[in-house]
Design a protein around this motif. Structure first.
Motif, PDB file in Angstrom:
ATOM      1  N   SER A 169       0.829  -1.208   0.000  1.00 56.79           N
ATOM      2  CA  SER A 169       0.000   0.000   0.000  1.00 56.79           C
ATOM      3  C   SER A 169       0.863   1.258   0.000  1.00 56.79           C
ATOM      4  N   ALA A 170       1.998   1.240   0.730  1.00 58.76           N
ATOM      5  CA  ALA A 170       2.887   2.402   0.714  1.00 58.76           C
ATOM      6  C   ALA A 170       3.493   2.623  -0.666  1.00 58.76           C
ATOM      7  N   ALA A 171       3.936   1.528  -1.311  1.00 65.74           N
ATOM      8  CA  ALA A 171       4.488   1.656  -2.666  1.00 65.74           C
ATOM      9  C   ALA A 171       3.429   2.148  -3.645  1.00 65.74           C
ATOM     10  N   ALA A 172       2.205   1.624  -3.511  1.00 64.36           N
ATOM     11  CA  ALA A 172       1.140   2.074  -4.414  1.00 64.36           C
ATOM     12  C   ALA A 172       0.790   3.532  -4.180  1.00 64.36           C
ATOM     13  N   GLY A 173       0.735   3.958  -2.912  1.00 67.51           N
ATOM     14  CA  GLY A 173       0.445   5.363  -2.633  1.00 67.51           C
ATOM     15  C   GLY A 173       1.524   6.289  -3.156  1.00 67.51           C
ATOM     16  N   THR A 174       2.793   5.901  -2.991  1.00 63.46           N
ATOM     17  CA  THR A 174       3.885   6.730  -3.527  1.00 63.46           C
ATOM     18  C   THR A 174       3.846   6.784  -5.044  1.00 63.46           C
TER      19      THR A 174
ATOM     20  N   ALA B 174      -3.266   0.182   7.583  1.00 63.68           N
ATOM     21  CA  ALA B 174      -3.399   1.387   6.760  1.00 63.68           C
ATOM     22  C   ALA B 174      -2.510   2.512   7.281  1.00 63.68           C
ATOM     23  N   ALA B 175      -2.395   2.631   8.594  1.00 61.61           N
ATOM     24  CA  ALA B 175      -1.516   3.658   9.161  1.00 61.61           C
ATOM     25  C   ALA B 175      -0.058   3.382   8.816  1.00 61.61           C
ATOM     26  N   LEU B 176       0.355   2.109   8.851  1.00 63.54           N
ATOM     27  CA  LEU B 176       1.726   1.779   8.449  1.00 63.54           C
ATOM     28  C   LEU B 176       1.968   2.089   6.978  1.00 63.54           C
ATOM     29  N   GLY B 177       0.967   1.840   6.138  1.00 72.39           N
ATOM     30  CA  GLY B 177       1.105   2.226   4.733  1.00 72.39           C
ATOM     31  C   GLY B 177       1.241   3.723   4.565  1.00 72.39           C
ATOM     32  N   ALA B 178       0.508   4.503   5.351  1.00 78.26           N
ATOM     33  CA  ALA B 178       0.634   5.963   5.280  1.00 78.26           C
ATOM     34  C   ALA B 178       2.014   6.420   5.727  1.00 78.26           C
TER      35      ALA B 178
ATOM     36  N   ALA C 169       5.946  15.189   5.810  1.00 78.94           N
ATOM     37  CA  ALA C 169       4.897  15.380   6.817  1.00 78.94           C
ATOM     38  C   ALA C 169       3.533  15.583   6.167  1.00 78.94           C
ATOM     39  N   ALA C 170       3.494  16.351   5.072  1.00 80.53           N
ATOM     40  CA  ALA C 170       2.217  16.559   4.386  1.00 80.53           C
ATOM     41  C   ALA C 170       1.689  15.258   3.781  1.00 80.53           C
ATOM     42  N   ALA C 171       2.576  14.459   3.182  1.00 78.34           N
ATOM     43  CA  ALA C 171       2.133  13.172   2.626  1.00 78.34           C
ATOM     44  C   ALA C 171       1.624  12.248   3.725  1.00 78.34           C
ATOM     45  N   LEU C 172       2.288  12.228   4.871  1.00 75.64           N
ATOM     46  CA  LEU C 172       1.831  11.410   5.994  1.00 75.64           C
ATOM     47  C   LEU C 172       0.462  11.866   6.490  1.00 75.64           C
ATOM     48  N   ALA C 173       0.277  13.189   6.611  1.00 76.39           N
ATOM     49  CA  ALA C 173      -1.000  13.700   7.113  1.00 76.39           C
ATOM     50  C   ALA C 173      -2.147  13.383   6.142  1.00 76.39           C
ATOM     51  N   TRP C 174      -1.934  13.637   4.852  1.00 75.84           N
ATOM     52  CA  TRP C 174      -2.991  13.378   3.866  1.00 75.84           C
ATOM     53  C   TRP C 174      -3.371  11.896   3.845  1.00 75.84           C
ATOM     54  N   THR C 175      -2.390  11.029   3.717  1.00 79.91           N
ATOM     55  CA  THR C 175      -2.692   9.606   3.582  1.00 79.91           C
ATOM     56  C   THR C 175      -3.217   9.003   4.883  1.00 79.91           C
ATOM     57  N   MET C 176      -2.772   9.540   6.030  1.00 82.71           N
ATOM     58  CA  MET C 176      -3.290   9.038   7.293  1.00 82.71           C
ATOM     59  C   MET C 176      -4.749   9.441   7.489  1.00 82.71           C
ATOM     60  N   LEU C 177      -5.074  10.696   7.186  1.00 81.04           N
ATOM     61  CA  LEU C 177      -6.437  11.178   7.396  1.00 81.04           C
ATOM     62  C   LEU C 177      -7.428  10.581   6.398  1.00 81.04           C
ATOM     63  N   ILE C 178      -6.941  10.170   5.233  1.00 78.98           N
ATOM     64  CA  ILE C 178      -7.836   9.596   4.221  1.00 78.98           C
ATOM     65  C   ILE C 178      -7.731   8.078   4.183  1.00 78.98           C
ATOM     66  N   GLY C 179      -6.523   7.550   4.335  1.00 81.39           N
ATOM     67  CA  GLY C 179      -6.336   6.111   4.189  1.00 81.39           C
ATOM     68  C   GLY C 179      -6.940   5.294   5.314  1.00 81.39           C
ATOM     69  N   VAL C 180      -6.755   5.719   6.568  1.00 85.22           N
ATOM     70  CA  VAL C 180      -7.261   4.922   7.696  1.00 85.22           C
ATOM     71  C   VAL C 180      -8.790   4.913   7.737  1.00 85.22           C
TER      72      VAL C 180
ATOM     73  N   ILE D 146      -4.118   3.735  -0.777  1.00 81.39           N
ATOM     74  CA  ILE D 146      -3.642   3.019   0.411  1.00 81.39           C
ATOM     75  C   ILE D 146      -4.791   2.271   1.075  1.00 81.39           C
ATOM     76  N   ALA D 147      -5.952   2.916   1.174  1.00 85.63           N
ATOM     77  CA  ALA D 147      -7.116   2.235   1.760  1.00 85.63           C
ATOM     78  C   ALA D 147      -7.524   1.027   0.933  1.00 85.63           C
ATOM     79  N   TRP D 148      -7.514   1.164  -0.374  1.00 82.28           N
ATOM     80  CA  TRP D 148      -7.933   0.060  -1.247  1.00 82.28           C
ATOM     81  C   TRP D 148      -6.984  -1.122  -1.141  1.00 82.28           C
ATOM     82  N   PHE D 149      -5.671  -0.872  -1.180  1.00 84.43           N
ATOM     83  CA  PHE D 149      -4.712  -1.965  -1.096  1.00 84.43           C
ATOM     84  C   PHE D 149      -4.732  -2.615   0.281  1.00 84.43           C
TER      85      PHE D 149
END
Length: 561
Positions: free
Chosen positions: A208-213, A356-360, A395-406, A328-331
């Motif tokens: 999921s992390a690789a797919a999100g990146t 999902a949080a680890l993927g973010a 930090a911005a990528a972590l915040a976006w993916t954490m707030l949406i992915g989880v 990230i959520a989908w994977f």
């Protein structure tokens, strides 16, 4: 000629394996350097008015090869005469060294003719051979030319590039395992991770992390393409202004292509919010383009938005991190709650959210690394800073993916399980599907009972009554209080013979399972006159072959043999 000679045993090949691994590393470095040198020499030959001789072209090729490893070059032929640093690495150039080192280590470990003694030996030998060639190139690049290298700037980036690619090669040769923690870790940690599906969750988080990146990079590349189409005239004018001959235009085009991944990372940082810097006095974000940008004439820089506050098209770049969070959520949910999985087979809410949080976190780390690698200085003073700030981008990528992915992973899990429950309640086949899954698990060896099964549970989960006895079998059951007749070899033989001629006789004398023939009555103790060599048994097998012998009218075993 190709067969191994008797004077070259396996021990000799094993002793020379480190030397061949060292040679593989040197060849990998030579391939990368040679391909870049050939390209530079071809452009130098095609140039109608070259600035220097073949020595200058070779120094340029060596400098570009070191730049691909993260070194900082010094450009001496400036208009002001003051040497200017060049530290912006074209990411496409860095792909070749990483792939070559990775392949060299992987092939050294997979060589069956000359197997290395250990993984560490192959790793150190390949890295050592590669760095020997790199050290020679550093010495040569300092000798002169328009581009010289600053040796101290090469230590950390080259170590990260070469050792990281070599470690990835070792991991690939081992089958890309996601194993348990190291042996020095506490035993309780090993047990907890073994119970908690550690390997599966780590693999899912990495995917999921690789797919999100990848979605961040793809979305950034899409933003660059759209912006270049909108500013196609400006890009064409800057392209023509840089060179008017064919060789020069090809050089500019190749440089622009090598910088496309950098532009994609910058656009992804723009969509995330922090944006990027165009010099020390200018910043580009979706909200505004402020300051006094130091824009050299280059085609890719024509994609930069207009100065001033941002508008709706600029804010639409926020769809890129949203897409990364959804990915990230989908994977995550693909493994946490597959489409045809039952509710009890799905991951828990805690496991899904944590994965999902680890993927973010992985996506944020990848964005930070790419942002740090994509920027750098292009000169002094106003040109000393180009590109995004790595820690802000991460930090911005972590915040976006954490707030949406989880939350997205939890909602997708709930939706999939809800659809599964509704489909079972509508078609009424939920029990049948669960029975099929149970049968499949028993066929695969899961959930198989290794103790005698005495009864069947009812629908309410309590022990139910004994299964009904068929008519043909119930006719042979003795009356309550009477002593049942013990079956012997002669009884079985008669029943078998009757099965070939008469169906009713076969049904009467057929073996009856203990669960259906057991009735209240006194215990039967065989006497010595009834002992004919047969061992008493509790129940008979009820497989399809025996069932056919107990059904009237069906063929059974012949009693003649």
């Amino acid at each position: 000629m190709t067969e191994r000679s008797p004077s070259s045993p396996a021990e000799s090949n094993r002793s020379t394996a480190p030397l061949f691994a060292l040679l593989r590393g040197a060849i990998a470095a030579g391939l990368g350097l040679g391909s870049l040198t050939v390209l530079v020499l071809v452009l130098w030959i095609c140039s109608p008015d070259p600035d220097s001789g073949p020595g200058g072209a070779l120094h340029t090729a060596a400098g570009l090869w070191l730049l691909a490893h993260g070194a900082e070059l010094i450009r001496t032929d400036t208009l002001s005469g003051v040497p200017a640093p060049v530290g912006l690495v074209p990411l496409l150039l860095a792909v070749a060294p990483v792939w070559l080192v990775h392949r060299a280590v992987r092939d050294a470990l997979a060589d069956e003719e000359r197997p290395v003694s250990s993984t560490t030996v192959a790793f150190l030998a390949v890295v050592g051979g590669y760095l020997l060639v790199g050290a020679a190139v550093v010495v040569y690049a300092r000798g002169g030319g328009a581009l010289s290298v600053r040796p101290m700037s090469l230590l950390l980036p080259s170590a990260v590039v070469v050792t990281g690619a070599a470690a990835a090669g070792v991991w690939t040769a081992a089958g890309r395992p996601v194993g348990p923690p190291p042996s020095w870790a506490p035993v309780r940690l090993h047990e907890a991770l073994a119970r908690d599906r550690f390997g599966e969750r780590v693999r899912t988080a990495c995917r999921s992390a690789a797919a999100g990146t990848a979605v961040l990079l793809g979305g950034g590349a899409l933003l660059v393409a759209v912006a270049l189409v909108r500013h196609a005239e400006s890009a064409q004018q800057s392209f023509v202004r840089l060179s008017d001959d064919g060789a020069g235009q090809v050089s500019v085009l190749l440089l622009a292509l090598a910088l496309v991944p950098n532009a994609a990372v910058w656009a992804a940082a723009y969509g995330l919010g922090p944006g990027f810097a165009l010099g020390t006095a200018s910043a580009v974000t979706p909200l505004a383009f402020s300051g006094s940008p130091a824009l050299p004439a280059f085609p890719l820089l024509a994609a930069v938005p207009a100065e001033g506050p941002g508008t709706a098209p600029n804010w639409a770049a926020g769809a890129v991190p949203v897409a990364a969070g959804v990915t990230i959520a989908w994977f995550t949910v693909r493994r946490a709650a597959p489409v045809h999985a039952a509710r009890e087979e799905a991951w828990s809410l805690r496991e899904t959210a944590l994965t999902a949080a680890l993927g973010a976190v992985g996506c944020g780390a990848g964005a930070a690394v790419l942002a740090a690698a994509s920027g750098g200085p292009l000169g002094t003073r106003a040109l000393a800073e180009f590109g995004p700030v790595w820690w802000l981008t991460g930090a911005a990528a972590l915040a976006w993916t954490m707030l949406i992915g989880v939350p997205g992973a939890l909602l997708l899990r709930f939706w999939r399980l809800r659809e599964h429950d509704e489909s079972e309640s509508q078609d009424g086949s939920g029990a049948g599907e669960q029975e099929d899954r149970r049968d499949r698990r028993e066929e695969d060896g899961e959930g198989r009972r290794w103790w005698p099964w005495r009864g069947r549970r009812g629908d309410d989960g309590t022990a139910g009554a004994e299964p009904p006895v068929p008519d043909a079998v119930s006719a042979t059951a003795p009356e309550p209080g009477s002593e049942p007749k013990r079956k012997t070899k002669s009884n079985v033989g008669v029943g078998a013979g009757a099965g070939a001629g008469s169906g009713g006789a076969a049904a009467v004398s057929a073996p009856v399972p203990a669960s259906s023939a057991r009735v209240p009555g006194p215990a039967v103790v065989p006497g010595p006159e009834e002992d004919d060599g047969c061992e008493p048994y509790d129940f008979l097998p009820t497989d399809p072959w025996h069932e056919r012998t107990a059904r009237p009218g069906e063929a059974g075993p012949s009693g003649d043999h």
